[in-house]
Motif scaffolding. Structure first.
Motif, PDB file in Angstrom:
ATOM      1  N   LEU A   1       0.811  -1.218   0.000  1.00  0.00           N
ATOM      2  CA  LEU A   1       0.000   0.000   0.000  1.00  0.00           C
ATOM      3  C   LEU A   1       0.842   1.264   0.000  1.00  0.00           C
ATOM      4  CD1 LEU A   1      -2.820  -0.975   2.524  1.00  0.00           C
ATOM      5  CD2 LEU A   1      -2.948  -0.935   0.028  1.00  0.00           C
TER       6      LEU A   1
ATOM      7  N   LEU B   1       0.385   3.805  -3.101  1.00  0.00           N
ATOM      8  CA  LEU B   1      -0.304   5.086  -2.943  1.00  0.00           C
ATOM      9  C   LEU B   1       0.653   6.264  -3.113  1.00  0.00           C
ATOM     10  CD1 LEU B   1      -2.718   4.147  -0.037  1.00  0.00           C
ATOM     11  CD2 LEU B   1      -3.266   4.432  -2.446  1.00  0.00           C
TER      12      LEU B   1
ATOM     13  N   LEU C   1      -8.271   4.729  -1.049  1.00  0.00           N
ATOM     14  CA  LEU C   1      -8.106   3.529  -0.247  1.00  0.00           C
ATOM     15  C   LEU C   1      -9.410   3.251   0.481  1.00  0.00           C
ATOM     16  CD1 LEU C   1      -6.440   1.264   1.046  1.00  0.00           C
ATOM     17  CD2 LEU C   1      -5.607   2.937   2.715  1.00  0.00           C
TER      18      LEU C   1
ATOM     19  N   CYS D   1     -11.620   0.663   3.027  1.00  0.00           N
ATOM     20  CA  CYS D   1     -11.382  -0.311   4.091  1.00  0.00           C
ATOM     21  C   CYS D   1     -12.577  -0.346   5.026  1.00  0.00           C
ATOM     22  CB  CYS D   1     -10.113   0.047   4.873  1.00  0.00           C
ATOM     23  SG  CYS D   1     -10.253   1.594   5.799  1.00  0.00           S
TER      24      CYS D   1
ATOM     25  N   SER E   1      -0.598   2.512   5.215  1.00  0.00           N
ATOM     26  CA  SER E   1      -0.510   3.068   3.867  1.00  0.00           C
ATOM     27  C   SER E   1       0.275   4.366   3.802  1.00  0.00           C
ATOM     28  CB  SER E   1      -1.915   3.323   3.317  1.00  0.00           C
ATOM     29  OG  SER E   1      -2.554   4.360   4.038  1.00  0.00           O
TER      30      SER E   1
ATOM     31  N   VAL F   1      -8.880   8.220   2.261  1.00  0.00           N
ATOM     32  CA  VAL F   1      -9.400   6.942   2.758  1.00  0.00           C
ATOM     33  C   VAL F   1     -10.918   6.989   2.819  1.00  0.00           C
ATOM     34  CG1 VAL F   1      -9.386   5.302   4.672  1.00  0.00           C
ATOM     35  CG2 VAL F   1      -7.283   6.512   4.037  1.00  0.00           C
TER      36      VAL F   1
END
Length: 264
Positions: free
Chosen positions: A77, A81, A89, A91, A103, A110
């Protein structure tokens, strides 16, 4: 436009719809081998990563199903990224803090999801579904630590369960979503692995029966062929059972791309 999937090994896939790409659970480093060197289960790769994190195609997003390292890998990650500043991202909300730490991404990049929530990235729509890595697990707010994603793109609906074993209510949850293809882990589970910190997943037969119960036409079995202590042999997959239950099985090849076909 078609939807294709390239298997990166373990639970990792890159889904491609037209010119857009989405990665799920990519594990492209040796961080687990370094972490568990000299331990009971040395996580030595049985095959090399098909590409380096910085060699991934441009991604609209990378989705992690939970915080185990082979699904949320800092060795993948962070460089990914850094190389792709426009990539989002995704999650579980319950492990968003861990995703940020591993990350190195700012919180603004995110997208944490709870079970039942949906988010869109280019041609891809992701809907979060609870998963049970032998058991469902929750944070202090009641949010699931393990999720799967139902992904819509190019007229095809794909379910990636993350790590998951059968749990009450899963077939009914999935049946409501009219899924075409299921990407399911089939390395099984047993008390020895579980008692030594390695919870398990579906067996191949359980994955087939879930597809049949949920009306899913095609199964892509994965989470095998990466670690010697935690794999399954495709030669032992009961394809006869799948045929009897009306489930088509597409066995992926490491690093190769397959077309995922919908029924709509």
């Amino acid at each position: 436009m078609t939807l294709s999937a390239r298997w990166l090994g373990q639970a990792g896939f890159v889904l491609t719809a037209g010119a857009a790409n989405l990665a799920v659970d990519p594990y492209l480093s040796d961080s687990l081998a370094e972490k568990y060197a000299g331990r009971l289960f040395p996580h030595t790769r049985l095959r090399p990563a098909p590409l380096a994190p910085r060699e991934l195609p441009p991604l609209v997003a990378v989705a992690c199903t939970h915080a185990h390292t082979d699904h949320m890998d800092p060795g993948t990650l962070a460089p990914l990224l850094a190389a792709q500043p426009g990539t989002r991202l995704v999650c579980p909300r319950a492990v968003a803090g861990e995703a940020l730490r591993r990350s190195g991404a700012p919180a603004s990049r995110v997208d944490p999801l709870r079970a039942g929530e949906t988010a869109g990235f280019g041609p891809f729509t992701l809907s979060a579904v609870p998963s049970a890595h032998e058991e469902r697990a929750f944070d202090e707010h009641g949010d699931d630590r393990y999720l799967g994603y139902v992904i819509d793109a190019a007229g095809t609906r794909v379910y990636h369960s993350g790590d998951c074993a059968p749990w009450a209510g899963l077939p009914e949850w999935l049946a409501r979503m009219a899924i075409d293809v299921a990407l399911l882990p089939v390395n099984g589970r047993d008390a020895y692995r579980r008692d030594n910190g390695v919870p398990g997943n579906f067996t191949f037969d359980e994955a087939v029966r879930l597809c049949a119960a949920a009306g899913i036409a095609t199964l892509v079995p994965h989470h095998w062929g990466m670690f010697a202590f935690n794999t399954a042999d495709p030669a032992g997959f009961d394809l006869g059972l799948a045929d009897r239950l009306g489930v088509t099985v597409q066995i992926p090849s490491h690093g190769e791309t397959m077309i995922l076909r919908g029924r709509r």
